[in-house]
Design a protein around this motif. Structure first.
Motif, PDB file in Angstrom:
ATOM      1  N   ALA A 237       0.835  -1.198   0.000  1.00 19.47           N
ATOM      2  CA  ALA A 237       0.000   0.000   0.000  1.00 19.47           C
ATOM      3  C   ALA A 237       0.872   1.252   0.000  1.00 19.47           C
ATOM      4  CB  ALA A 237      -0.925  -0.006   1.214  1.00 19.47           C
ATOM      5  N   LYS A 238       1.938   1.229   0.774  1.00 18.61           N
ATOM      6  CA  LYS A 238       2.850   2.368   0.802  1.00 18.61           C
ATOM      7  C   LYS A 238       3.517   2.576  -0.554  1.00 18.61           C
ATOM      8  CE  LYS A 238       3.741   2.194   5.752  1.00 18.61           C
ATOM      9  NZ  LYS A 238       4.737   2.235   6.831  1.00 18.61           N
ATOM     10  N   LEU A 239       3.871   1.494  -1.204  1.00 18.48           N
ATOM     11  CA  LEU A 239       4.476   1.611  -2.531  1.00 18.48           C
ATOM     12  C   LEU A 239       3.492   2.224  -3.514  1.00 18.48           C
ATOM     13  CD1 LEU A 239       6.718   1.102  -4.566  1.00 18.48           C
ATOM     14  CD2 LEU A 239       5.907  -1.267  -4.783  1.00 18.48           C
ATOM     15  N   ARG A 243       3.781   5.809  -5.552  1.00 17.85           N
ATOM     16  CA  ARG A 243       3.654   5.903  -7.014  1.00 17.85           C
ATOM     17  C   ARG A 243       2.576   6.906  -7.407  1.00 17.85           C
ATOM     18  NH1 ARG A 243       4.379  -0.428  -9.085  1.00 17.85           N
ATOM     19  NH2 ARG A 243       6.614  -0.538  -8.583  1.00 17.85           N
ATOM     20  N   ARG A 244       1.498   6.973  -6.649  1.00 18.34           N
ATOM     21  CA  ARG A 244       0.470   7.979  -6.946  1.00 18.34           C
ATOM     22  C   ARG A 244       1.015   9.388  -6.735  1.00 18.34           C
ATOM     23  NH1 ARG A 244      -3.411   4.293  -4.351  1.00 18.34           N
ATOM     24  NH2 ARG A 244      -4.394   3.188  -6.073  1.00 18.34           N
ATOM     25  N   ALA A 246       4.054  10.276  -6.990  1.00 18.96           N
ATOM     26  CA  ALA A 246       4.994  10.522  -8.083  1.00 18.96           C
ATOM     27  C   ALA A 246       4.270  10.850  -9.386  1.00 18.96           C
ATOM     28  CB  ALA A 246       5.904   9.307  -8.280  1.00 18.96           C
ATOM     29  N   GLY A 247       2.986  10.498  -9.455  1.00 15.69           N
ATOM     30  CA  GLY A 247       2.207  10.738 -10.665  1.00 15.69           C
ATOM     31  C   GLY A 247       2.249   9.599 -11.655  1.00 15.69           C
ATOM     32  N   SER A 248       2.935   8.510 -11.317  1.00 20.46           N
ATOM     33  CA  SER A 248       3.082   7.408 -12.265  1.00 20.46           C
ATOM     34  C   SER A 248       1.975   6.378 -12.140  1.00 20.46           C
ATOM     35  CB  SER A 248       4.437   6.721 -12.053  1.00 20.46           C
ATOM     36  OG  SER A 248       4.565   6.214 -10.734  1.00 20.46           O
ATOM     37  N   LEU A 249       1.107   6.493 -11.119  1.00 20.28           N
ATOM     38  CA  LEU A 249      -0.021   5.581 -10.941  1.00 20.28           C
ATOM     39  C   LEU A 249      -1.278   6.427 -10.770  1.00 20.28           C
ATOM     40  CD1 LEU A 249      -1.398   2.871 -10.390  1.00 20.28           C
ATOM     41  CD2 LEU A 249      -0.630   3.042  -8.003  1.00 20.28           C
ATOM     42  N   THR A 250      -2.141   6.410 -11.768  1.00 23.90           N
ATOM     43  CA  THR A 250      -3.349   7.242 -11.731  1.00 23.90           C
ATOM     44  C   THR A 250      -4.625   6.440 -11.948  1.00 23.90           C
ATOM     45  OG1 THR A 250      -3.064   7.735 -14.087  1.00 23.90           O
ATOM     46  CG2 THR A 250      -2.140   9.301 -12.522  1.00 23.90           C
ATOM     47  N   ALA A 251      -4.525   5.159 -12.262  1.00 25.87           N
ATOM     48  CA  ALA A 251      -5.709   4.344 -12.518  1.00 25.87           C
ATOM     49  C   ALA A 251      -6.435   4.016 -11.222  1.00 25.87           C
ATOM     50  CB  ALA A 251      -5.307   3.047 -13.227  1.00 25.87           C
ATOM     51  N   ASP A 252      -7.763   3.980 -11.278  1.00 27.13           N
ATOM     52  CA  ASP A 252      -8.593   3.631 -10.133  1.00 27.13           C
ATOM     53  C   ASP A 252      -8.807   2.121 -10.147  1.00 27.13           C
ATOM     54  OD1 ASP A 252     -10.406   3.349  -8.108  1.00 27.13           O
ATOM     55  OD2 ASP A 252     -11.944   4.649  -8.962  1.00 27.13           O
ATOM     56  N   VAL A 253      -7.820   1.397  -9.619  1.00 24.10           N
ATOM     57  CA  VAL A 253      -7.863  -0.065  -9.614  1.00 24.10           C
ATOM     58  C   VAL A 253      -7.431  -0.569  -8.248  1.00 24.10           C
ATOM     59  CG1 VAL A 253      -7.416  -0.257 -12.096  1.00 24.10           C
ATOM     60  CG2 VAL A 253      -5.482  -0.212 -10.500  1.00 24.10           C
ATOM     61  N   GLY A 254      -7.666  -1.868  -8.015  1.00 24.09           N
ATOM     62  CA  GLY A 254      -7.263  -2.483  -6.773  1.00 24.09           C
ATOM     63  C   GLY A 254      -5.759  -2.525  -6.622  1.00 24.09           C
ATOM     64  N   LEU A 255      -5.323  -2.826  -5.403  1.00 26.57           N
ATOM     65  CA  LEU A 255      -3.902  -2.755  -5.097  1.00 26.57           C
ATOM     66  C   LEU A 255      -3.072  -3.748  -5.909  1.00 26.57           C
ATOM     67  CD1 LEU A 255      -1.614  -1.610  -3.422  1.00 26.57           C
ATOM     68  CD2 LEU A 255      -2.228  -3.195  -1.579  1.00 26.57           C
ATOM     69  N   THR A 256      -3.547  -4.959  -6.042  1.00 21.31           N
ATOM     70  CA  THR A 256      -2.773  -5.968  -6.772  1.00 21.31           C
ATOM     71  C   THR A 256      -2.542  -5.542  -8.211  1.00 21.31           C
ATOM     72  OG1 THR A 256      -3.676  -7.727  -5.381  1.00 21.31           O
ATOM     73  CG2 THR A 256      -2.687  -8.377  -7.482  1.00 21.31           C
ATOM     74  N   GLU A 257      -3.596  -5.094  -8.872  1.00 22.46           N
ATOM     75  CA  GLU A 257      -3.459  -4.651 -10.255  1.00 22.46           C
ATOM     76  C   GLU A 257      -2.631  -3.379 -10.354  1.00 22.46           C
ATOM     77  OE1 GLU A 257      -6.209  -3.327 -14.106  1.00 22.46           O
ATOM     78  OE2 GLU A 257      -7.150  -4.067 -12.265  1.00 22.46           O
ATOM     79  N   GLU A 276       9.262   7.093  -7.711  1.00 23.86           N
ATOM     80  CA  GLU A 276       8.746   6.926  -6.354  1.00 23.86           C
ATOM     81  C   GLU A 276       9.858   6.749  -5.325  1.00 23.86           C
ATOM     82  OE1 GLU A 276       8.456   2.805  -8.347  1.00 23.86           O
ATOM     83  OE2 GLU A 276       7.963   4.884  -8.868  1.00 23.86           O
ATOM     84  N   ASP A 277      11.080   6.447  -5.771  1.00 24.62           N
ATOM     85  CA  ASP A 277      12.192   6.328  -4.829  1.00 24.62           C
ATOM     86  C   ASP A 277      12.570   7.662  -4.207  1.00 24.62           C
ATOM     87  OD1 ASP A 277      12.406   3.602  -5.205  1.00 24.62           O
ATOM     88  OD2 ASP A 277      13.871   3.784  -6.813  1.00 24.62           O
ATOM     89  N   ASP A 278      12.086   8.749  -4.792  1.00 23.00           N
ATOM     90  CA  ASP A 278      12.348  10.081  -4.242  1.00 23.00           C
ATOM     91  C   ASP A 278      11.181  10.595  -3.402  1.00 23.00           C
ATOM     92  OD1 ASP A 278      14.876  10.320  -5.553  1.00 23.00           O
ATOM     93  OD2 ASP A 278      13.796  10.703  -7.431  1.00 23.00           O
ATOM     94  N   VAL A 279      10.231   9.705  -3.074  1.00 25.26           N
ATOM     95  CA  VAL A 279       9.054  10.056  -2.285  1.00 25.26           C
ATOM     96  C   VAL A 279       9.169   9.430  -0.897  1.00 25.26           C
ATOM     97  CG1 VAL A 279       6.543   9.910  -2.121  1.00 25.26           C
ATOM     98  CG2 VAL A 279       7.633  10.154  -4.365  1.00 25.26           C
ATOM     99  N   TYR A 280       8.937  10.227   0.126  1.00 18.47           N
ATOM    100  CA  TYR A 280       9.038   9.768   1.512  1.00 18.47           C
ATOM    101  C   TYR A 280       7.717  10.052   2.225  1.00 18.47           C
ATOM    102  CZ  TYR A 280      13.994   9.665   0.394  1.00 18.47           C
ATOM    103  OH  TYR A 280      15.200   9.402  -0.204  1.00 18.47           O
TER     104      TYR A 280
END
Length: 596
Positions: A237-239, A243-244, A246-257, A276-280
Motif C-alpha cells: 500500500a505504501k508503494l 507511485r500515486r 509521483a504521478g506514475s499511478l493514476t488508474a482507479d484499480v485495486g492494489l494488486t493490479e 517513487e524512490d524520491d518520495v518519503y
C-alpha cells in the motif's frame, strides 16, 4: 445537511467515524466559543482538528493507562512512534525547561512481547511506541513539540496499542530485548516503527479467539465496503501511495493490479530521473514540513530560513523554534523578493525558502521562477507546499528542491486518515547532499492501518480532482456575482494568476479551495450560519467543508493576520463532489440570508 448529525457541535465529520479528521462547528458562535474554551463546546468534542491541537481521545486513553503503570498521578505523557522521535521531544523539553532533572522527563520504550508469548502464531503486527513522561505542570512544553512536529502517534495506532497494552502484550523494552523481524521493500526495512508479516480482516492476531473481535459501530462503518483491513498489504500500500504521489499511478484499480501497471508517463511529474524512490511518507503533513526542515539543517548546517507568503501557522513556528530563526515575508510580493535579493547580494546566507503554492487562505501564488533563480544564484534550498494546488493541477517540482504535502487532504478525500509526504527533485542543485542526508535520517513512521486506508481512499484521486475543480469554479462565480461579497480569493481570479499558470498542467484546474470576505461581520455571520454545508476545520474533503478560517487558525493573533491582508471575518470553502447545481443553490440560499 440539516438533518446530518455532523452538523451538531462537536460531532465528528464524517459522522460515525472513529478516526474522523474534522469536527463540526456549525455556527459562527460555536467557532468563537471553541477558541475561547467554553464548556458548552469543549465538552461535546468527539474529535478535533488539527490533531496536533486536539489530542484524540484514543491517544489520551492510552497515555493515561501508560502513566498509571509507569508514572505518577502528577505526570502526563505524549506518545511517539519511535525512540528517535521521542528523543527529539526530550531534547526540546530539556532546552525549554532546563531546570528539570533527568528523571523528571524520561522516555519509556514499549515493544510487543515475543510472538510465542502473545499469539503463538506467525501472524503478527508488531507495533512499538515511545513515551515521553513529564511533570503535568509542564504539559505546555510537551504539547508544543507534539503540535509543531506533527510526529505523534495516530489514533488508529493508539487503539491498536491500547488493545495490546491492556492485555500485557506491550511492555518496557528493557524487559523485552529480543530482535524483531521486518519484511517489505528494502527502503522500508530500516529504522521503521512497524513490522508487518500478517493480518486478517481487521482482527489482530493478538486477539483472535478471545472474543474481542466484535467491532464498535464506528469501526464497522469505517471498514465497510471494501475497507476491511489486511495489514499484510501495508508495505505494498505504501508503494502504491508513493507511485500515486509521483504521478506514475493514476488508474482507479485495486492494489494488486495497481502494482503491475506501467507508468502513466502523461501524469508523471516532468523531471528527468524522478520516481517513487524520491518520495518519503510521514505521519502527517506537518511532520513532512518539520522533518524537511530538520533534515535540511542536518544537510546544510545551522542557517536561518525564509518564509515567503502568509504561511500555515505551524510552518512559521517550526523555523522559529527549531533552528536559528527566519526571515518572514508575509505578503509574498514582488517587493518582498526585491528586499530578499538585496539581502542576498549583501552576503546574507539562508538555509531554505519555504512557500505554499497557492497560499492559504488568500490563494495567492508566489513567483516560483524568480525564487528558483535566486536560489540557484545564492545557494539556498526551495521547499514548496503543494497541498492546496496538488500535482494534478500544478507541477511545482522543477522549481523546488523539496515538495511537501498533506495527504490528509484531497489526496485522501474521505477525511478519515492522516499522512504527509516529502519528495526530492533529482535535478535540484541540492539533490546529492539532500538524498544522502534523507537516506540517513529518514524513518518510516506511517502506521500500517493508516497506510491501508490512505491507499484505498486515493485510488480515485484523478476523477475527484477534476470534479472538484469544476464545482469550485461554479461556487466562485456565484460569490463573485453577489453585491454583498467584498472579495473572493481564488487562483483563477487572483492578481497572481500568471504565476499560477506558469506551473499549471495542460489539463490542470485551479483547485477546490477558495475564500471570501464580506462588508461587515454581521454579513459574514448571517451567511455562514445559513450555509447548509458541513462546517469545520480541514480542507480537501470529498464533501464541501466551510469554516471561518482566521477565527480558527489565528484567534490569538487576529491583528497580526490582518496586517498581512488576512481579514478576521474571512470564510473559507473547501469544495467537494456534490452535484454542482445543488451546491450553487446552497450558496445562493445562504447569500439571500444576508440582511439587505
Amino acid at each position: 445537511m440539516a438533518a446530518d448529525p455532523a452538523n451538531d457541535v462537536g460531532e465528528s465529520i464524517p459522522a460515525m467515524t472513529a478516526h474522523a479528521v474534522s469536527v463540526s462547528l456549525p455556527t459562527w458562535k460555536s467557532n468563537v466559543a471553541y477558541e475561547e474554551g467554553e464548556e458548552w463546546v469543549i465538552s461535546k468534542m468527539k474529535t478535533g482538528y488539527p490533531r496536533r491541537f486536539f489530542i484524540h481521545k484514543s491517544i489520551q486513553k492510552l497515555a493515561a493507562a501508560i502513566v498509571q503503570k509507569y508514572g505518577h498521578p502528577s505526570e502526563g505523557a505524549f506518545l511517539f512512534p519511535s525512540n528517535a522521535v521521542a528523543s527529539r521531544c526530550l531534547a526540546f523539553f530539556n532546552r525549554q525547561a532546563p531546570q528539570l532533572g533527568p528523571q523528571s522527563v524520561r522516555v519509556v520504550d514499549l515493544v510487543p512481547v515475543t510472538p510465542a508469548a502473545s499469539s503463538g502464531t506467525a501472524e503478527e503486527v508488531s507495533p512499538s511506541i515511545s513515551v515521553v513522561i513529564f511533570p503535568q505542570e509542564n504539559f505546555s512544553v510537551a504539547k508544543a513539540y507534539w503540535q509543531h512536529s506533527g510526529d505523534g502517534i495516530s489514533s488508529r495506532r493508539a487503539d491498536y496499542c491500547f488493545n495490546l497494552f491492556s492485555k500485557g502484550l506491550l511492555v518496557d523494552r528493557r524487559k523485552q530485548e529480543e530482535p524483531r523481524m521486518c519484511k517489505g521493500p528494502k527502503r522500508y526495512q530500516k529504522k521503521t516503527s512497524v513490522d508487518i508479516t500478517g493480518h486478517s480482516n481487521g482482527v489482530d492476531s493478538a486477539t483472535k479467539g478471545t472474543g474481542d473481535e466484535v467491532q464498535d459501530p464506528t469501526r464497522f462503518v469505517e471498514e465497510r465496503f471494501g475497507r476491511n483491513l489486511d495489514l499484510s498489504l501495508a508495505a505494498n500500500a505504501k508503494l502504491a501511495i508513493r507511485r500515486r504521489i509521483a504521478g506514475s499511478l493514476t488508474a482507479d484499480v485495486g492494489l494488486t493490479e495497481a502494482l503491475t501497471l506501467e507508468r502513466d508517463e502523461e501524469r508523471t511529474r516532468k523531471v528527468a530521473g524522478f520516481s517513487e524512490d524520491d518520495v518519503y511518507l510521514y505521519p502527517t503533513g506537518m511532520s513532512s514540513i518539520f522533518n524537511s526542515h530538520r533534515t535540511l539543517l542536518a544537510a546544510r548546517g545551522e542557517l536561518k530560513s525564509i518564509i515567503f507568503g502568509f504561511p500555515y501557522v505551524d510552518t512559521l513556528k517550526i523555523v522559529q523554534k527549531f533552528g536559528p530563526g527566519c526571515l518572514f515575508y508575509g505578503f509574498g510580493s514582488a517587493e518582498d523578493l526585491d528586499d530578499l535579493e538585496k539581502r542576498l547580494e549583501g552576503g546574507e546566507k539562508y538555509l531554505a525558502l519555504f512557500t505554499e503554492f497557492p497560499g492559504n487562505p488568500l490563494l495567492k501564488s508566489p513567483d516560483l521562477q524568480r525564487i528558483r533563480t535566486l536560489a540557484d544564484t545564492y545557494d539556498f534550498a526551495v521547499v514548496i507546499d503543494e497541498t492546496v494546488g496538488n500535482f494534478l493541477n500544478v507541477n511545482v517540482l522543477p522549481y523546488s528542491d523539496v515538495v511537501v504535502s498533506s495527504l490528509t487532504k484531497v489526496f485522501s478525500g474521505d477525511s478519515n486518515v492522516m499522512g504527509g509526504s516529502a519528495i526530492l527533485n533529482p535535478k535540484g542543485r541540492q539533490f546529492q547532499v539532500l538524498k544522502k542526508t534523507w537516506e540517513a535520517e529518514y524513518e518510516d513512521n506511517h502506521w500500517a492501518e493508516d497506510s491501508v486506508f490512505l491507499e484505498r481512499n486515493s485510488r480515485d484521486f484523478v476523477p475527484r480532482i477534476e470534479r472538484i475543480n469544476t464545482n469550485a469554479e461554479a461556487i466562485c462565480d456565484v460569490l463573485r456575482a453577489h453585491p454583498r461579497v467584498k472579495q473572493v480569493n481564488y487562483p483563477k481570479y487572483s492578481p497572481t494568476r500568471p504565476f499560477y499558470d506558469q506551473c499549471r498542467n495542460p489539463n490542470g484546474g485551479y483547485g477546490g479551495l477558495l475564500s471570501a470576505t464580506f462588508y461587515s461581520t454581521a454579513d459574514a455571520v448571517a451567511f455562514f450560519d445559513h450555509l447548509d454545508t458541513a462546517k469545520g476545520p480541514s480542507l480537501g474533503t470529498n464533501f464541501t467543508l466551510s469554516s471561518p478560517y482566521v477565527i480558527l487558525a489565528h484567534y490569538s493573533e487576529l491583528d497580526w493576520a490582518a496586517s498581512f491582508g488576512v481579514e478576521t471575518d474571512l470564510v473559507r470553502f473547501s469544495v467537494g463532489l456534490e452535484d454542482a447545481k445543488e451546491l450553487v443553490d446552497t450558496f445562493e440560499r445562504a447569500l439571500r440570508a444576508i440582511p439587505q
